[in-house]
Motif scaffolding. Sequence first.
Motif, PDB file in Angstrom:
ATOM      1  N   CYS A  25      23.053   7.702  26.625  1.00 39.20           N
ATOM      2  CA  CYS A  25      22.101   8.781  26.322  1.00 39.20           C
ATOM      3  C   CYS A  25      20.932   8.258  25.489  1.00 39.20           C
ATOM      4  O   CYS A  25      21.135   7.440  24.577  1.00 39.20           O
ATOM      5  CB  CYS A  25      22.801   9.911  25.574  1.00 39.20           C
ATOM      6  N   ARG A  26      19.737   8.742  25.757  1.00 39.82           N
ATOM      7  CA  ARG A  26      18.573   8.339  24.970  1.00 39.82           C
ATOM      8  C   ARG A  26      18.705   8.804  23.531  1.00 39.82           C
ATOM      9  O   ARG A  26      18.295   8.127  22.588  1.00 39.82           O
ATOM     10  CB  ARG A  26      17.298   8.919  25.575  1.00 39.82           C
ATOM     11  N   ASP A  27      19.230   9.995  23.328  1.00 40.36           N
ATOM     12  CA  ASP A  27      19.526  10.506  21.994  1.00 40.36           C
ATOM     13  C   ASP A  27      20.663  11.498  22.146  1.00 40.36           C
ATOM     14  O   ASP A  27      21.106  11.791  23.263  1.00 40.36           O
ATOM     15  CB  ASP A  27      18.294  11.156  21.344  1.00 40.36           C
ATOM     16  N   ARG A  29      20.720  14.677  20.838  1.00 41.57           N
ATOM     17  CA  ARG A  29      20.357  16.065  20.594  1.00 41.57           C
ATOM     18  C   ARG A  29      21.030  16.963  21.618  1.00 41.57           C
ATOM     19  O   ARG A  29      21.330  16.523  22.724  1.00 41.57           O
ATOM     20  CB  ARG A  29      18.837  16.223  20.638  1.00 41.57           C
ATOM     21  N   GLU A  75      26.551  11.612  14.676  1.00 37.89           N
ATOM     22  CA  GLU A  75      25.150  11.860  15.030  1.00 37.89           C
ATOM     23  C   GLU A  75      25.025  13.116  15.886  1.00 37.89           C
ATOM     24  O   GLU A  75      24.102  13.927  15.699  1.00 37.89           O
ATOM     25  CB  GLU A  75      24.571  10.652  15.758  1.00 37.89           C
ATOM     26  N   GLN A  79      22.869  16.422  14.865  1.00 38.30           N
ATOM     27  CA  GLN A  79      21.785  16.938  15.704  1.00 38.30           C
ATOM     28  C   GLN A  79      22.051  18.374  16.141  1.00 38.30           C
ATOM     29  O   GLN A  79      21.110  19.190  16.222  1.00 38.30           O
ATOM     30  CB  GLN A  79      21.592  16.042  16.928  1.00 38.30           C
TER      31      GLN A  79
END
Length: 278
Positions: A25-27, A29, A75, A79
């Motif tokens: 995943c890119r981030d 969130r 994380e 988020q």
Amino acid sequence: MSYHVRDLDSAAQTLLAIHAELAGCRDLRPGPVVDATFRRLVRLAVETDDEAARALLDRPAVRAVGDELRAFSAEGEHQLEVAWADRVAASADPVTEVRCFPFVDNYRQLHAMEQGALEQLAGGGVPSDRVAVVGSGPLPLTALLLAAGGAHVDNLDRDPVALAASRRVVDALGAGGLGFVVADAGGPADVDLAPYGLVVLAALAGPTPAEKARVVRHVAASMAPGAVLLARSARGMRTLLYPEVDLGAVTGLDVLGTVHPEGEVVNSVVVARKAKGR
């Protein structure tokens, strides 16, 4: 589906696939892919029986991804809380918005379990008119539940941005009896817990086992004699979401007992009292 000893290969493959998906995943969130992947991870954690968990966690491939999975989980939870803190603070009906938070029932169940643990293990003798939540994060649901019981609750976090988000939520809800203190429990000179009869150590206060151990030592050293520490821990596969807490190794704490969850609740609860004269 519950995972038992005979399902070890299937459970291990699922866990490694989840790790690969999160790593790609890119981030982290909130979003359809991230949310679905974390739901699979939580389901695996709570549905794997203790015998299977011991065998799984002993597999080299699972041990190899354990630290990263805990980091991803920390994380991802952060988020998620940031996103929902913003939603609640911006909502025309913040009370209803809080009720829409996907894990609000888990928080309520955990809070009820913790209150039962305090009553059972500390004999109801908890001087809890002032409570500190260490590692309170951006979405102060624990503090709100405690304050609803009549205590003054201070939210302590090392991240001023998280505390600012938390304050916006409290202001939007019009809740009283809550304070906000920037403090790093990982440093012995930067947290003063002497005024509090009850200290709640959040699951993400120290996201790795080594950091958790350091935070626990500093928290215990800063507490007043006779004060009670309620630390959120984990066991079995749930330790891939949060590190386990070992209060028995901490000088100055008398461990009163541990309560483990059932069902969808993830965290265990360890209760200890600061020894007199320490």
